[in-house]
Design a protein around this motif. Structure first.
Motif, PDB file in Angstrom:
ATOM      1  N   SER A 520       1.020  -1.284   0.200  1.00 47.17           N
ATOM      2  CA  SER A 520      -0.040   0.020   0.431  1.00 47.17           C
ATOM      3  C   SER A 520       0.863   1.206   0.376  1.00 47.17           C
ATOM      4  O   SER A 520       0.401   2.363   0.207  1.00 47.17           O
ATOM      5  CB  SER A 520      -0.797   0.127   1.484  1.00 47.17           C
ATOM      6  OG  SER A 520       0.045   0.055   2.686  1.00 47.17           O
ATOM      7  N   VAL A 521       2.152   1.089   0.533  1.00 43.47           N
ATOM      8  CA  VAL A 521       2.525   2.262  -0.020  1.00 43.47           C
ATOM      9  C   VAL A 521       2.526   3.309  -0.982  1.00 43.47           C
ATOM     10  O   VAL A 521       3.348   4.284  -0.425  1.00 43.47           O
ATOM     11  CB  VAL A 521       4.396   2.097   0.430  1.00 43.47           C
ATOM     12  CG1 VAL A 521       5.065   1.369  -0.980  1.00 43.47           C
ATOM     13  CG2 VAL A 521       5.287   3.402   1.635  1.00 43.47           C
ATOM     14  N   ALA A 522       2.386   3.063  -1.523  1.00 43.28           N
ATOM     15  CA  ALA A 522       2.532   4.017  -3.301  1.00 43.28           C
ATOM     16  C   ALA A 522       1.500   4.903  -2.967  1.00 43.28           C
ATOM     17  O   ALA A 522       1.601   6.321  -3.622  1.00 43.28           O
ATOM     18  CB  ALA A 522       2.276   3.319  -4.394  1.00 43.28           C
ATOM     19  N   GLY A 523       0.512   4.357  -2.483  1.00 46.34           N
ATOM     20  CA  GLY A 523      -0.768   5.318  -1.814  1.00 46.34           C
ATOM     21  C   GLY A 523      -1.152   6.087  -0.883  1.00 46.34           C
ATOM     22  O   GLY A 523      -1.507   6.591  -0.679  1.00 46.34           O
ATOM     23  N   TRP A 524       0.421   5.985  -0.143  1.00 47.39           N
ATOM     24  CA  TRP A 524       0.285   6.674   1.223  1.00 47.39           C
ATOM     25  C   TRP A 524       0.388   8.327   0.836  1.00 47.39           C
ATOM     26  O   TRP A 524       1.579   8.168   0.032  1.00 47.39           O
ATOM     27  CB  TRP A 524       1.417   6.487   2.038  1.00 47.39           C
ATOM     28  CG  TRP A 524       1.806   5.493   2.591  1.00 47.39           C
ATOM     29  CD1 TRP A 524       1.115   3.606   2.009  1.00 47.39           C
ATOM     30  CD2 TRP A 524       2.781   4.626   3.257  1.00 47.39           C
ATOM     31  NE1 TRP A 524       0.524   2.880   2.523  1.00 47.39           N
ATOM     32  CE2 TRP A 524       2.140   3.215   3.959  1.00 47.39           C
ATOM     33  CE3 TRP A 524       3.543   5.011   4.168  1.00 47.39           C
ATOM     34  CZ2 TRP A 524       2.877   1.998   4.519  1.00 47.39           C
ATOM     35  CZ3 TRP A 524       3.970   3.753   5.078  1.00 47.39           C
ATOM     36  CH2 TRP A 524       3.577   2.865   5.126  1.00 47.39           C
ATOM     37  N   SER A 525      -0.253   8.972   1.582  1.00 45.68           N
ATOM     38  CA  SER A 525      -0.277  10.884   0.936  1.00 45.68           C
ATOM     39  C   SER A 525       1.233  11.305   0.978  1.00 45.68           C
ATOM     40  O   SER A 525       1.509  12.355   0.199  1.00 45.68           O
ATOM     41  CB  SER A 525      -1.487  11.695   1.748  1.00 45.68           C
ATOM     42  OG  SER A 525      -1.127  11.528   3.412  1.00 45.68           O
ATOM     43  N   CYS A 526       2.124  10.796   2.171  1.00 49.48           N
ATOM     44  CA  CYS A 526       3.554  11.579   2.890  1.00 49.48           C
ATOM     45  C   CYS A 526       3.942  11.283   1.039  1.00 49.48           C
ATOM     46  O   CYS A 526       5.004  11.926   0.435  1.00 49.48           O
ATOM     47  CB  CYS A 526       4.100  10.880   3.587  1.00 49.48           C
ATOM     48  SG  CYS A 526       4.049   9.237   4.283  1.00 49.48           S
ATOM     49  N   MET A 527       3.369  10.006   0.801  1.00 51.11           N
ATOM     50  CA  MET A 527       4.939   9.047  -0.147  1.00 51.11           C
ATOM     51  C   MET A 527       4.343  10.127  -1.804  1.00 51.11           C
ATOM     52  O   MET A 527       5.119  10.183  -2.340  1.00 51.11           O
ATOM     53  CB  MET A 527       4.421   7.599  -0.263  1.00 51.11           C
ATOM     54  CG  MET A 527       6.178   7.144  -1.766  1.00 51.11           C
ATOM     55  SD  MET A 527       6.620   7.080  -0.629  1.00 51.11           S
ATOM     56  CE  MET A 527       8.710   7.032  -1.823  1.00 51.11           C
ATOM     57  N   ARG A 528       3.230  10.416  -1.888  1.00 52.13           N
ATOM     58  CA  ARG A 528       2.686  10.728  -3.521  1.00 52.13           C
ATOM     59  C   ARG A 528       3.151  12.070  -3.227  1.00 52.13           C
ATOM     60  O   ARG A 528       4.054  12.980  -4.487  1.00 52.13           O
ATOM     61  CB  ARG A 528       1.492  10.663  -2.939  1.00 52.13           C
ATOM     62  CG  ARG A 528       0.825   9.348  -3.363  1.00 52.13           C
ATOM     63  CD  ARG A 528      -1.061   9.929  -3.758  1.00 52.13           C
ATOM     64  NE  ARG A 528      -1.713  10.979  -3.030  1.00 52.13           N
ATOM     65  CZ  ARG A 528      -3.046  10.743  -1.586  1.00 52.13           C
ATOM     66  NH1 ARG A 528      -1.942   9.661  -1.432  1.00 52.13           N
ATOM     67  NH2 ARG A 528      -2.987  11.877  -1.650  1.00 52.13           N
ATOM     68  N   ALA A 529       3.265  12.736  -1.579  1.00 52.73           N
ATOM     69  CA  ALA A 529       3.906  14.370  -1.956  1.00 52.73           C
ATOM     70  C   ALA A 529       5.662  14.556  -2.057  1.00 52.73           C
ATOM     71  O   ALA A 529       5.936  15.516  -2.578  1.00 52.73           O
ATOM     72  CB  ALA A 529       3.464  15.251  -0.791  1.00 52.73           C
ATOM     73  N   PHE A 530       6.209  12.966  -1.993  1.00 53.03           N
ATOM     74  CA  PHE A 530       7.635  12.765  -1.874  1.00 53.03           C
ATOM     75  C   PHE A 530       7.596  13.662  -3.496  1.00 53.03           C
ATOM     76  O   PHE A 530       8.511  13.305  -3.914  1.00 53.03           O
ATOM     77  CB  PHE A 530       8.038  12.222  -1.034  1.00 53.03           C
ATOM     78  CG  PHE A 530       9.710  11.886  -0.848  1.00 53.03           C
ATOM     79  CD1 PHE A 530      10.358  12.041  -0.267  1.00 53.03           C
ATOM     80  CD2 PHE A 530       9.625  10.744  -1.853  1.00 53.03           C
ATOM     81  CE1 PHE A 530      11.869  11.941  -0.247  1.00 53.03           C
ATOM     82  CE2 PHE A 530      11.646  10.751  -2.167  1.00 53.03           C
ATOM     83  CZ  PHE A 530      12.507  11.038  -1.528  1.00 53.03           C
ATOM     84  N   LYS A 531       6.972  12.037  -4.061  1.00 49.44           N
ATOM     85  CA  LYS A 531       6.630  11.726  -5.657  1.00 49.44           C
ATOM     86  C   LYS A 531       6.831  12.790  -6.237  1.00 49.44           C
ATOM     87  O   LYS A 531       7.202  12.784  -7.435  1.00 49.44           O
ATOM     88  CB  LYS A 531       5.989  10.266  -5.578  1.00 49.44           C
ATOM     89  CG  LYS A 531       6.734   9.365  -5.329  1.00 49.44           C
ATOM     90  CD  LYS A 531       8.029   8.605  -6.387  1.00 49.44           C
ATOM     91  CE  LYS A 531       8.674   7.403  -5.721  1.00 49.44           C
ATOM     92  NZ  LYS A 531       9.657   7.420  -6.745  1.00 49.44           N
ATOM     93  N   ALA A 532       5.994  13.686  -6.113  1.00 49.55           N
ATOM     94  CA  ALA A 532       6.010  15.315  -6.732  1.00 49.55           C
ATOM     95  C   ALA A 532       6.899  16.290  -6.628  1.00 49.55           C
ATOM     96  O   ALA A 532       7.201  16.520  -8.078  1.00 49.55           O
ATOM     97  CB  ALA A 532       4.158  15.748  -6.292  1.00 49.55           C
ATOM     98  N   ARG A 533       7.665  15.732  -5.828  1.00 51.67           N
ATOM     99  CA  ARG A 533       8.758  16.878  -5.650  1.00 51.67           C
ATOM    100  C   ARG A 533       9.726  16.289  -5.809  1.00 51.67           C
ATOM    101  O   ARG A 533      10.132  16.882  -6.450  1.00 51.67           O
ATOM    102  CB  ARG A 533       8.497  17.212  -3.956  1.00 51.67           C
ATOM    103  CG  ARG A 533       9.457  18.259  -3.338  1.00 51.67           C
ATOM    104  CD  ARG A 533       9.561  18.689  -2.047  1.00 51.67           C
ATOM    105  NE  ARG A 533      10.553  19.191  -0.653  1.00 51.67           N
ATOM    106  CZ  ARG A 533       9.983  19.303  -0.141  1.00 51.67           C
ATOM    107  NH1 ARG A 533       9.294  18.849   1.029  1.00 51.67           N
ATOM    108  NH2 ARG A 533      11.044  20.270   0.034  1.00 51.67           N
TER     109      ARG A 533
END
Length: 537
Positions: A520-533
């Motif tokens: 589920s890690v790809a859907g974590w909000s903090c991970m999405r924010a990190f990937k966007a950055r």
């Protein structure tokens, strides 16, 4: 009294004989010593705990007489650890009837709850012994005796629940939900996020079918279908877990009508800390639902959905402001009348409120460096406040269901544009390895360290060679070159630790690789924010 020389107590034998402290003949399946006397042989344990002298082992002498079923010495040790250490740990931030009363009472009257608490305490003991490291779950990772023992206990609890599922016993619902909660926490401590969230969703669906969450905001005189403190624990985890890409929150307690929200004005202070905390949970629920949808959004997505984003943002800010109108007079007038623990609880609510307001304002600003820089003074204040609380909190818990300092420190370590503030937040995260529900300080730390490392590497003003040649830099802990060297060394240490636990971290690996097999890690909000950055990470 004559002492037998050279005699060692047997570590084998069936559970019944060991509990009776008699010699077992160890007949496969069921021992004849039990069956020949008409007793039920409770079978054999595959896993045993190591023989070590713990300070809490001596406390266990008073356990055993109140149970209606056979308990072993290993289980007695773990239940004692739960009673005198794990349960009090859960109450360090906020008082809780769940851990102060319900779990211990049901643990001594319900075998399924008993085995689940024994398992959680064994996992907790193992985690604390290892210094509460980042919980990783790599395939084929070897487990020590404490975890193997815990898994056997979890299996016993689950089998008891299966055998009772058709029972008309009215207590079964509370037993099932409490075991479900203990399963969630056991999985989280081991880094089994997928399993933890599966258990959590099962419990939440039961509560939703019963509409039990209404008892949190509008208690009725009817007999509770589920213990209210148990519902509150699930609601708390429901709010936080929405950050982890599993949907929800399912209960959405902020959408329910409450007496507090229906007041003509909220300028009247809360009557007590319990009332204030219950109201703040509504604020957190609304704020997290807004933040989760916005974290990781691109500038184009924000522009395209701005009307909807603004509407949700204003609703959450309005609820937060209404909360502060009631909390501020209570905080100002009642603080000195509270005991030290209650003061700390009030301070934690205040800290979270400050961080929540910043998060609500900064969530739609991803990529706008100048706009984010304007929040540096507020984030500096938040990190300083967290530092002050921690300095006066020597008995810091290693695990809690409640939110404490982690979301505020996440904001300081990830959102702030000032390297010095971020470094202070990172140092605080390093100083307190612990869990707040699904939030793991080590994971937040790893994410924050990697984000800062990548930014320093991209900064043309930062050079490792310059640092090596400068003695002045060594005297300044906030020198960017020194930070980068420290972060590179830390990353090398993480790689070594992961290699020992079966994981591999390449030079260009994402922080998601720290967590091994978590789906589920790809859907974590903090991970999405990190990937966007950092899209190339």
């Amino acid at each position: 009294m004559r002492r037998r020389s050279g005699c060692k107590r047997s570590r084998t034998g069936c559970r019944t004989c060991r509990a009776r402290r008699v010699k077992c003949d160890e007949t496969p399946g069921a021992c004849q010593r039990c069956t020949s006397t008409g007793r039920v042989c409770d079978g054999y344990e595959l896993q045993r705990l190591p023989l070590v002298k713990d300070s809490w082992s001596k406390i266990s002498a008073d356990l055993g007489s109140g149970f209606r079923w056979t308990i072993t010495s290993d289980e007695r040790r773990c239940f004692s650890y739960f009673q005198h250490h794990t349960a009090p740990t859960f109450c360090e931030m906020f008082d809780s009837a769940l851990w102060q009363h319900l779990v211990l009472q049901m643990g001594q009257s319900e075998p399924a709850v008993y085995h689940a608490t024994v398992a959680l305490s064994a996992i907790h003991k193992d985690s604390e012994t290892r210094g509460m490291p980042l919980a990783v779950n790599f395939p084929g990772r070897s487990q020590g005796p404490w975890l193997r023992f815990a898994h056997e206990q979890l299996g016993r609890a689950f089998q008891i629940l299966i055998r009772r599922r058709a029972s008309p016993d009215p207590r079964l619902r509370n037993v099932t939900l409490l075991c479900c909660l203990l399963f969630v926490l056991s999985d989280l401590l081991q880094g089994h996020y997928d399993g933890a969230f599966t258990h959590l969703q099962s419990g939440l669906h039961i509560l939703r079918e019963l509409q039990a969450e209404r008892e949190l905001v509008a208690p009725t005189p009817r007999q509770d279908l589920v213990e209210r403190c148990l519902v509150a624990a699930f609601a708390q985890l429901d709010i936080i877990s929405a950050h982890y890409g599993v949907g929800g929150p399912l209960l959405c307690i902020d959408t329910l009508p409450t007496q507090w929200q229906s007041r003509p004005t909220s300028a009247v202070g809360f009557a007590n800390l319990k009332e204030a905390r219950a109201a703040f949970n509504l604020v957190t629920s609304a704020a997290y639902r807004f933040m989760i949808s916005g974290m990781g959004m691109s500038t184009e997505e924000v522009t395209r959905n701005y009307t909807v984003i603004q509407s949700r943002q204003l609703r959450a800010r309005s609820l937060a402001s209404r909360f502060w109108q009631s909390f501020e007079p209570f905080y100002r007038s009642s603080y000195h009348a509270l005991d030290r623990k209650e003061q700390r609880s009030a301070e934690l609510i205040h800290l979270q409120y400050l961080a929540l307001m910043v998060s609500l304002d900064t969530t739609p600003l991803a990529g706008h460096e100048a706009a984010l820089a304007a929040f540096t003074p507020a984030l500096d204040k938040i990190v300083s406040f967290a530092e002050s609380i921690m300095a006066r909190f020597p008995e810091r818990p290693t695990i809690s269901i409640d939110v404490g300092v982690l979301p505020p420190l996440y904001d300081g370590a990830m959102i702030c544009r000032d390297y010095r503030v971020r470094w202070r937040a990172i140092k605080l995260l390093r100083a307190w390895p612990h869990r707040e529900g699904p939030f793991d300080s080590n994971w937040i730390l790893a994410l924050a360290e990697e984000a800062l490392r990548l930014e320093l590497l991209a900064d043309p003003a930062v050079s490792l060679e310059e640092h090596a040649a400068s003695s002045i830099v060594d005297d300044d802990e906030f020198a960017p070159c020194r930070m980068l060297r420290d972060l590179n060394e830390r990353r090398s240490q993480i790689k070594q630790v992961l290699a020992q636990t079966g994981g591999v971290l390449g030079d260009a690996a994402s922080p998601a690789d720290y967590l091994g097999a978590v789906k589920s890690v790809a859907g974590w909000s903090c991970m999405r924010a990190f990937k966007a950055r950092f899209p190339d990470s």
